[in-house]
Write a protein that holds these residues in place. Sequence first.
Motif, PDB file in Angstrom:
ATOM      1  N   GLU A  40      14.094  -9.466   0.314  1.00  0.00           N
ATOM      2  CA  GLU A  40      13.615  -8.620   1.631  1.00  0.00           C
ATOM      3  C   GLU A  40      12.965  -7.299   1.573  1.00  0.00           C
ATOM      4  N   LEU A  41      13.476  -6.903   0.483  1.00  0.00           N
ATOM      5  CA  LEU A  41      12.872  -5.255   0.561  1.00  0.00           C
ATOM      6  C   LEU A  41      11.386  -5.456  -0.361  1.00  0.00           C
ATOM      7  N   GLN A  42      11.268  -6.361  -1.319  1.00  0.00           N
ATOM      8  CA  GLN A  42      10.298  -6.242  -1.947  1.00  0.00           C
ATOM      9  C   GLN A  42       9.119  -7.416  -1.765  1.00  0.00           C
ATOM     10  N   ALA A  84       7.143  -8.427   0.821  1.00  0.00           N
ATOM     11  CA  ALA A  84       5.823  -8.004   1.474  1.00  0.00           C
ATOM     12  C   ALA A  84       4.913  -7.403   0.354  1.00  0.00           C
ATOM     13  N   ALA A  85       5.437  -6.452  -0.518  1.00  0.00           N
ATOM     14  CA  ALA A  85       4.474  -5.985  -1.399  1.00  0.00           C
ATOM     15  C   ALA A  85       4.015  -6.986  -2.490  1.00  0.00           C
ATOM     16  N   TYR A  86       5.113  -7.818  -3.135  1.00  0.00           N
ATOM     17  CA  TYR A  86       4.668  -8.772  -4.050  1.00  0.00           C
ATOM     18  C   TYR A  86       3.916  -9.631  -3.419  1.00  0.00           C
ATOM     19  N   ARG A  87       3.875  -9.953  -2.289  1.00  0.00           N
ATOM     20  CA  ARG A  87       2.991 -10.982  -1.818  1.00  0.00           C
ATOM     21  C   ARG A  87       1.545 -10.386  -1.749  1.00  0.00           C
ATOM     22  N   ARG A  88       1.460  -9.359  -1.323  1.00  0.00           N
ATOM     23  CA  ARG A  88       0.137  -8.551  -1.432  1.00  0.00           C
ATOM     24  C   ARG A  88      -0.581  -8.368  -2.605  1.00  0.00           C
ATOM     25  N   TYR A  89       0.210  -8.135  -3.640  1.00  0.00           N
ATOM     26  CA  TYR A  89      -0.150  -7.801  -4.898  1.00  0.00           C
ATOM     27  C   TYR A  89      -0.726  -9.193  -5.653  1.00  0.00           C
ATOM     28  N   PRO A 118       2.262   7.058  -2.577  1.00  0.00           N
ATOM     29  CA  PRO A 118       2.946   7.121  -3.837  1.00  0.00           C
ATOM     30  C   PRO A 118       4.527   6.728  -3.960  1.00  0.00           C
ATOM     31  N   SER A 119       5.183   7.167  -3.010  1.00  0.00           N
ATOM     32  CA  SER A 119       6.597   6.920  -3.166  1.00  0.00           C
ATOM     33  C   SER A 119       6.826   5.614  -2.895  1.00  0.00           C
ATOM     34  N   ALA A 120       6.062   4.825  -2.257  1.00  0.00           N
ATOM     35  CA  ALA A 120       5.986   3.441  -2.008  1.00  0.00           C
ATOM     36  C   ALA A 120       5.874   2.497  -3.439  1.00  0.00           C
ATOM     37  N   VAL A 121       4.713   3.050  -3.938  1.00  0.00           N
ATOM     38  CA  VAL A 121       4.534   2.419  -5.324  1.00  0.00           C
ATOM     39  C   VAL A 121       5.569   2.575  -6.295  1.00  0.00           C
ATOM     40  N   ALA A 122       6.205   3.772  -6.313  1.00  0.00           N
ATOM     41  CA  ALA A 122       7.281   4.143  -7.117  1.00  0.00           C
ATOM     42  C   ALA A 122       8.334   3.046  -6.815  1.00  0.00           C
ATOM     43  N   ASP A 123       8.705   3.181  -5.658  1.00  0.00           N
ATOM     44  CA  ASP A 123       9.838   1.965  -5.296  1.00  0.00           C
ATOM     45  C   ASP A 123       9.640   0.620  -5.844  1.00  0.00           C
ATOM     46  N   VAL A 124       8.334   0.140  -5.624  1.00  0.00           N
ATOM     47  CA  VAL A 124       8.018  -1.107  -5.975  1.00  0.00           C
ATOM     48  C   VAL A 124       8.014  -1.377  -7.652  1.00  0.00           C
ATOM     49  N   LEU A 125       7.495  -0.286  -8.207  1.00  0.00           N
ATOM     50  CA  LEU A 125       7.349  -0.419  -9.588  1.00  0.00           C
ATOM     51  C   LEU A 125       8.641  -0.129 -10.577  1.00  0.00           C
ATOM     52  N   GLY A 126       9.495   0.598  -9.877  1.00  0.00           N
ATOM     53  CA  GLY A 126      10.633   1.064 -10.519  1.00  0.00           C
ATOM     54  C   GLY A 126      10.414   2.340 -11.469  1.00  0.00           C
ATOM     55  N   VAL A 127       9.305   3.381 -11.138  1.00  0.00           N
ATOM     56  CA  VAL A 127       9.046   4.324 -12.107  1.00  0.00           C
ATOM     57  C   VAL A 127       8.970   5.658 -11.230  1.00  0.00           C
ATOM     58  N   PRO A 128       9.044   6.768 -11.780  1.00  0.00           N
ATOM     59  CA  PRO A 128       9.015   7.993 -10.852  1.00  0.00           C
ATOM     60  C   PRO A 128       7.847   8.238 -10.258  1.00  0.00           C
ATOM     61  N   ILE A 129       7.763   8.883  -9.265  1.00  0.00           N
ATOM     62  CA  ILE A 129       6.644   9.189  -8.332  1.00  0.00           C
ATOM     63  C   ILE A 129       5.620  10.017  -9.409  1.00  0.00           C
ATOM     64  N   ALA A 130       6.164  11.079 -10.211  1.00  0.00           N
ATOM     65  CA  ALA A 130       5.137  11.731 -11.198  1.00  0.00           C
ATOM     66  C   ALA A 130       4.690  10.769 -12.125  1.00  0.00           C
TER      67      ALA A 130
END
Length: 301
Positions: A138-140, A142-147, A261-273
Amino acid sequence: MNPPSDKLRSGGAASKPGRKLGPIADSVGSAHRAWLVPLRSGFLASGLTISELHQRTGWAKSKISELLRGTGLYPRWEITNDLLLELSIPTWPMRRLWVSAALEAQKKQEWIDRSVGEPMPVTTTPGLPPIEHQAFVELQFAAYRRYAGVFLKRREVADRAVAEAFDILWLRWEEALSSSDVVRFAWSVFRISVMVRTPHIDGCPTLGTSAFDTFALRQAQTAEERFAQVEESSAVFKTMSRLPEQQLDVMVLRHLLGMAPSAVADVLGVPIASVRSDERHAKHVLENVLGTDSDPEGNAL
């Protein structure tokens, strides 16, 4: 139901372990590999031998070995299901993956229906994935489908890639939980599902035509402006496709899909930096190669 001719009666003396399991055959397609890899992982983790599986299921050792290596004819659901039950692997997601791979193997729908329609042993395996897995989907989703839509032209293909990834993740959920990061583990599974369906040129993925919808092309007023924008966008896409995997993913999520950037980090599982660093390096490559100060959205870098 009478057992198939290649299904043997069990009950003899224990056989000595045979040779180690060989690699997956090169001829195995992407959909077949999607369910075969988790099945092999479950077999290897179980500590059982092919001889022991033979004794527990009654299937001939040669048939079990062929199934686990992807050689011979595409396996019927009955033997596949028997191995799943013995190895305590969820059958519902595997069944969907098995059907998809059967179609890839040019099996007719009649053959598939007849195979999966045979009576099967009752299983206590839950028909629903773990609550944590459902929450993750449920969390991921939408982002997965758009990618997926950026790379895959046809909607049904993109939907299939996403569904397959979540099914594989269900099968490998315990492995995901024991990994260093569940989100990163899931993204790697999902990315493979997308990339095996994405056309590649010189080893680099091509971005689908839907990606053009995110560009300034929609704002072009004249045919000449639209042509120029398509030409520029094509050059950007070609350069982006040659970026390292994570830089490409960051640029797609950030600039084609407009994620923070924070949303991208949450999807990829990497730090914002890490997201900001990848974005910075990717933009530098675009500037050097294209000789432009525009990002994929037509904004100043």
